[in-house]
Design an enzyme around this catalytic site. Structure first.
Site, mmCIF file in Angstrom:
data_model
loop_
_atom_site.group_PDB
_atom_site.id
_atom_site.type_symbol
_atom_site.label_atom_id
_atom_site.label_comp_id
_atom_site.label_asym_id
_atom_site.label_seq_id
_atom_site.Cartn_x
_atom_site.Cartn_y
_atom_site.Cartn_z
ATOM 1 N N ARG A 140 0.845 -1.198 0.000
ATOM 2 C CA ARG A 140 0.000 0.000 0.000
ATOM 3 C C ARG A 140 0.886 1.255 0.000
ATOM 4 N NH1 ARG A 140 -2.560 0.248 6.185
ATOM 5 N NH2 ARG A 140 -0.589 0.110 7.263
ATOM 6 N N GLU A 159 -2.657 8.228 7.430
ATOM 7 C CA GLU A 159 -1.284 8.189 7.940
ATOM 8 C C GLU A 159 -0.264 8.627 6.883
ATOM 9 O OE1 GLU A 159 -0.488 4.384 9.768
ATOM 10 O OE2 GLU A 159 -1.533 5.014 11.576
ATOM 11 N N CYS A 206 10.707 10.564 -1.166
ATOM 12 C CA CYS A 206 10.881 9.933 -2.468
ATOM 13 C C CYS A 206 12.034 10.628 -3.182
ATOM 14 C CB CYS A 206 9.593 10.046 -3.279
ATOM 15 S SG CYS A 206 9.800 9.410 -4.948
ATOM 16 N N CYS A 218 12.890 10.141 -6.531
ATOM 17 C CA CYS A 218 12.792 9.964 -7.982
ATOM 18 C C CYS A 218 13.042 11.300 -8.699
ATOM 19 C CB CYS A 218 11.422 9.399 -8.353
ATOM 20 S SG CYS A 218 10.087 10.612 -8.251
ATOM 21 N N GLU A 226 -7.095 5.669 15.897
ATOM 22 C CA GLU A 226 -6.802 4.237 15.823
ATOM 23 C C GLU A 226 -6.011 3.808 17.042
ATOM 24 O OE1 GLU A 226 -4.682 2.762 12.433
ATOM 25 O OE2 GLU A 226 -5.771 4.036 11.040
ATOM 26 N N GLU A 271 -3.171 -8.112 7.321
ATOM 27 C CA GLU A 271 -3.490 -7.701 8.697
ATOM 28 C C GLU A 271 -4.475 -8.642 9.374
ATOM 29 O OE1 GLU A 271 -4.331 -3.456 8.087
ATOM 30 O OE2 GLU A 271 -2.336 -3.087 8.897
ATOM 31 N N PHE A 330 -3.920 -11.062 11.262
ATOM 32 C CA PHE A 330 -3.566 -11.405 12.642
ATOM 33 C C PHE A 330 -3.446 -10.175 13.543
ATOM 34 C CE2 PHE A 330 -2.071 -15.119 10.181
ATOM 35 C CZ PHE A 330 -3.038 -15.995 10.654
ATOM 36 N N HIS A 331 -3.938 -9.053 13.037
ATOM 37 C CA HIS A 331 -4.045 -7.834 13.857
ATOM 38 C C HIS A 331 -5.418 -7.894 14.520
ATOM 39 C CE1 HIS A 331 -4.498 -3.598 14.861
ATOM 40 N NE2 HIS A 331 -3.272 -3.352 14.451
HETATM 41 C C1 GLA Z 1 -2.049 1.924 10.836
HETATM 42 C C2 GLA Z 1 -2.966 2.021 9.634
HETATM 43 C C3 GLA Z 1 -4.040 0.983 9.627
HETATM 44 C C4 GLA Z 1 -3.500 -0.361 10.061
HETATM 45 C C5 GLA Z 1 -2.867 -0.212 11.423
HETATM 46 C C6 GLA Z 1 -2.365 -1.529 11.987
HETATM 47 O O1 GLA Z 1 -2.451 2.630 11.915
HETATM 48 O O2 GLA Z 1 -3.561 3.293 9.523
HETATM 49 O O3 GLA Z 1 -4.550 0.908 8.323
HETATM 50 O O4 GLA Z 1 -2.565 -0.808 9.145
HETATM 51 O O5 GLA Z 1 -1.773 0.643 11.301
HETATM 52 O O6 GLA Z 1 -1.814 -1.361 13.252
#
Ligand code: GLA
Length: 676
Positions: free
Chosen positions: A105, A144, A152, A154, A299, A347, A349-350
């Site tokens: 991503r 984020e 970057c 480039c 988050e 993710e 296992f998160h």
């Molecule tokens: C970040 C991202 C989320 C996810 C969490 C996992 O905070 O914004 O999409 O990947 O990490 O901890």
């Protein structure tokens, strides 16, 4: 208004029939806000210019019918694979020249006009379609920024960097002067000779590095601003983007005025004993970025993450305790990544609010409990949300200093954040609320301001700090401060320089940290510490790993170094200044005392500043106590029960707080009499 509760909701990972169950469970769990579409670009625009919004209409309508509000993401954080296929130049390049691939991503170059145009086009369509949706509560721009790709190197970035430099310096001569290119034959004859600081044979030009840090933060902000402009043209719903605590690549002081509400993602490690005080510092930063306004914890994880070497689960009650730490320190919302734990992808296992094991699980029960409690705390007449955290002490935080002091070939090898954390922890462990400030900001609200390792200091910053002390404030300057100006040119004539030299009554002649450890002798142990002696640190103490030759001109010596060549030389000084008389003053601290000694020093400083410490409401150090508005939060992070001494009703249990026994991870929110 209610305290927001919810999380990232990714229904596109699940069959349609699960969505109805999601809403029913959200209602059960007290969820009132869902963050939708964060990673939905490939689904929303499966082919260039072809949009599929039907499913998202359904998601928003289903949530709305269930009474759940929406934090709608602009979905631009992860471009679909077709963008890289059509425009490979949108893929970012590392400092070693590696072009990053699709399949993860955030694979976009922040300076790419092609990426920005495609992102804006998507946002236009989102705004057109959803600006008027009744569930819409907040716009969540991207996700984020800079988390994986903050810089970057480039060709597109190089051209943008040159443009940024031209705007900053005007002429190449000015750039040469600022960058000190007389050194090592680095003189540039024209802007088109200048590049980003890619991998090079030896130390790269320090000012080039710093400017690239500034530029990179600005480029990400320009991506954010471009989306915001589109949103503002069609919607007056508030806008945020999620910050990441003390995130080095992005200067949040510059960003904060661009968001309507500050929001943050923080993932304290349950296995790290310092996570609790460190997280406290992060929450204090978020409050400070918004000038004291309430912020959102956008988050956190319900339990374990999946990206550490070892992913410890949160202890029973720990998620709740850390959530209240955020509320206590100014958050008006507690959200998670993510609602339903994924069944596939990186993710899976998160942890999620709805775990793989379903609702007959500890994690779900804790989610439900907290949701219910926050709803009660938001009840009519309680008055918690919107309230502020009063603070009389602040720490100066500066991204330029963070970037520059940690460059190679700097005088200290001390990590900037560790120094800030040491001071924050010392002050908060006295029961004080601590804000973060800019050194050139308005300091008048504070009785004491600490400026540790503020390595890069502009004339405006040093003048502001000195004026604060001369005007009666208590200024504490830590080692490594005001060594260079904003171009990283040394302030000559003795470190600290004017006007701080006059205000503090000292200057620094030389740095003299203890020698690096002899790895053969110590078996690879810790760097040796310098010794300290002085009542102000509680007699004899360890001074950490930093020392310097301090020349006293007009100050009282409060502690001296012990042992080695600096034995008996000044380590901590104070000069009474200005209108503050006995309570004002300029302190200089030429080392970083070990935690207990620093705490004693902090106590002496706040005492001299005339700050009254709050009465302890529990014995020992385990209970975190924070005052917010008319409430005192008590959170027991220790391993055993602790009883409270505090008159008032605990809003969580309805019981009288005085004598209340808090179990480990236990929390009390006590309404107290307030005079402010
Ligand atoms: C970040 C991202 C989320 C996810 C969490 C996992 O905070 O914004 O999409 O990947 O990490 O901890």
């Amino acid at each position: 208004m209610t305290i927001r509760y919810g999380g990232d909701y990714n229904p596109e990972q699940w069959p349609r029939e699960v969505w109805d169950e999601d809403v029913t469970l959200m209602q059960r769990g007290g969820v009132n806000l869902a963050t939708v579409a964060v990673f939905s670009w490939a689904r929303l625009e499966p082919r260039p210019g072809e949009y599929d919004f039907g499913w998202l209409d359904d998601v928003l309508d289903t949530l709305h019918a269930g009474g759940i509000r929406v934090d709608l993401a602009t979905a631009t954080a992860s471009p679909p694979p077709w963008l890289a296929k059509l425009h490979p130049e949108t893929l970012p390049v590392t400092e070693d020249g590696v072009r990053l691939a699709v399949g993860s991503r955030q694979q976009y170059c922040p300076s790419s006009p092609v990426y920005r145009e495609h992102a804006k086009r998507l946002v236009e369509r989102m705004v057109e379609r959803y600006a008027g949706h009744p569930a819409l509560e907040l716009w969540h721009v991207n996700n984020e920024y800079g988390c994986h790709v903050s810089r970057c190197y480039c060709e597109v970035s190089a051209a943008a960097f040159r443009g940024w430099l031209e705007a900053r310096y005007g002429t190449v001569e000015e750039l040469n002067r600022a960058w000190g290119t007389a050194f090592w034959s680095q003189r540039y004859d024209a802007f088109d000779e200048v590049s980003p600081p890619s991998a090079a044979p030896s130390f790269r030009n320090p000012t080039q590095l710093l400017d690239f840090d500034r530029f990179s933060s600005d480029e990400l902000l320009a991506c954010y601003d471009a989306e915001v402009e589109v949103i503002r043209a069609g919607s007056d719903v508030p806008i945020t983007t999620n910050f990441m605590g003390f995130f080095k690549p992005v200067d949040y002081w510059k960003w904060a005025p661009h968001v309507d509400v500050v929001s943050d993602d923080t993932y304290p490690d349950p296995a790290d004993p310092l996570s609790t005080p460190y997280a406290a510092m992060v929450r204090d930063l978020m409050r400070s970025l918004g000038g004291g306004a309430p912020w959102l914890l956008m988050e956190q994880s319900p339990s374990a993450v999946n990206w550490r070497e070892r992913n410890a689960a949160k202890a029973p009650g720990q998620m709740r305790a850390w959530s209240y730490q955020s509320v206590a320190r100014g958050a008006d919302g507690i959200l998670f990544f993510q609602w339903r734990q994924s069944a596939a992808g990186s993710e899976k296992f998160h942890s999620g609010m709805v775990p793989h094991g379903g609702t007959d699980t500890r994690v779900w029960r804790e989610i439900e409990q907290l949701g219910g409690e926050l709803a009660r705390l938001s009840g009519e007449g309680v008055g918690l949300e919107g309230s502020r955290v009063p603070s009389s002490v602040a720490i100066a935080l500066d991204w330029d200093s963070w970037w520059a002091i940690e460059q190679p070939a700097s005088p200290t090898s001390v990590a900037y954040l560790e120094v800030l954390f040491a001071w924050h922890h010392a002050l908060t462990s006295l029961g004080l609320a601590v804000d973060f400030v800019r050194a050139d900001g308005d300091l008048s609200a504070y009785r004491a301001v600490v400026a540790p390792a503020h390595f890069v200091a502009s004339d405006a910053q040093v003048a502001n700090l000195a004026a604060y002390a001369e005007g009666g404030g208590t200024l504490v300057v830590g080692f490594g401060t005001a060594i260079v100006d904003e171009h990283l040119h040394v302030r000559l004539g003795g470190y600290l320089g004017e006007p701080l030299r006059r205000t503090l009554g000292v200057w620094v002649e030389e740095f003299d940290p203890p020698a690096a450890p002899d790895l053969r002798a110590t078996g690879g142990g810790e760097a040796p510490a310098v010794g300290l002696d002085g009542d102000v640190v509680g007699g004899s103490a360890s001074g950490g790993t930093w020392a310097e030759v301090v020349r006293v001109e007009d100050a009282e010596v409060l502690a001296t170094f012990t042992g080695g060549a600096l034995a008996g030389a000044p380590a901590i000084t104070r000069r009474a200044t200005g209108r503050g008389g006995a309570s004002g003053g300029g302190w200089y601290v030429a080392t970083l005392p070990e935690p207990d000694a620093l705490r004693r020093l902090a106590a002496a400083i706040v005492d001299a500043a005339g700050i009254e410490l709050p009465e302890p409401i529990a014995d020992g150090d385990a209970v975190e106590v924070v005052r917010r508005g008319g409430f005192v939060f008590a959170i027991n992070h220790g391993a055993g029960p602790v009883s409270l001494r505090l008159a008032g009703a605990d809003l969580l249990t309805g019981s009288e707080a005085d004598g209340l026994e808090l179990a480990p991870q236990g929390v009390a929110v006590v309404a107290v009499e307030t005079t402010d």
